[in-house]
Motif scaffolding. Sequence first.
Motif, short mmCIF file in Angstrom:
data_model
loop_
_atom_site.label_atom_id
_atom_site.label_comp_id
_atom_site.label_asym_id
_atom_site.label_seq_id
_atom_site.Cartn_x
_atom_site.Cartn_y
_atom_site.Cartn_z
N THR A 1 -9.40 1.58 -0.42
CA THR A 1 -8.45 2.17 -1.36
C THR A 1 -9.11 3.35 -2.07
O THR A 1 -10.34 3.43 -2.18
N ASN B 1 -4.12 5.28 -0.45
CA ASN B 1 -4.99 6.15 0.34
C ASN B 1 -4.23 7.40 0.79
O ASN B 1 -3.00 7.43 0.77
N SER C 1 0.81 -1.22 0.00
CA SER C 1 0.00 0.00 0.00
C SER C 1 0.84 1.27 0.00
O SER C 1 1.98 1.28 0.50
N VAL D 1 0.48 5.31 1.27
CA VAL D 1 -0.28 6.27 2.08
C VAL D 1 0.40 7.62 1.93
O VAL D 1 1.58 7.76 2.26
N ALA E 1 -7.25 -2.93 6.61
CA ALA E 1 -7.84 -2.00 5.64
C ALA E 1 -7.77 -2.58 4.23
O ALA E 1 -7.68 -1.86 3.24
N LEU F 1 -4.44 2.13 7.71
CA LEU F 1 -4.55 2.08 6.26
C LEU F 1 -3.47 1.21 5.63
O LEU F 1 -3.68 0.62 4.57
#
Length: 247
Positions: free
Chosen positions: A234, A179, A134, A136, A230, A225
């Motif tokens: 997204t 995110n 991910s 962030v 999570a 996140l």
Amino acid sequence: MSAGTGRLEGKRALVVGGAGSIGAAIVTKLVAEGAMVVAADRNASALAGVTAEGSVSSAVIDIADAQSVADGVAEAVSAMGGLDIVVNATGISHQGRTIDEETIEGWNEVLAVNLTGSFVLVKATLEHLGEGSSYVFVSSTGAERGLPLNLAYGATKAGLANFTKGLSNAVAARGIRVNTVGPGLMAYPVRNDQDSTDRRVGRTEVVPLGRLGEGSDIANVVAFLASDEAGWVTGQNVYVDGGSLAR
């Protein structure tokens, strides 16, 4: 800072802007949650205080310099054996400049750090991320407000929010989530006499929950996140502002 739950055990995280108030809190939180972390910043001396707090290594990255980003990412990947989480907590502003006072050079300076920097960071890291990874990005509630005395900042943060949505669709098929966390009014360390107690009280009055934000408030949301909890989140811009935008 709340105690860790181990939700990021085994994850490898790069936090750019890791020497700043919010960035350092994010580094501390990710480590507490079990992640291996490389804290990166253009301010090498400031990183010393962050890396001394736990099992964190460091890298020098100037987010406005594409070669610096590429070199720093390569160093982080080498140190950790890969990447699972990439956080961009960098940001600058020209608070107080009117449209007459802002310059093209100043505008481009803010754009290079606050918006283009995230694109450059993605280009340098994407090949190292796999399914379950991910991004962030740290934005601001300024993305949702008109900021007449901080035009470049507001424009870049709004752009970052849209970049987040577009990128989340672009990489969804690879199992990568994207995110943004948008802090509201923060209780940054006092930097000069103008940042007085009276001014802080005045700022607090516009926050429904009655206090300014702390780095840990942002870090807690970033950690969530970035975690598998999570896994179905997204393309979101999550504002952490004590309710300010809801007024």
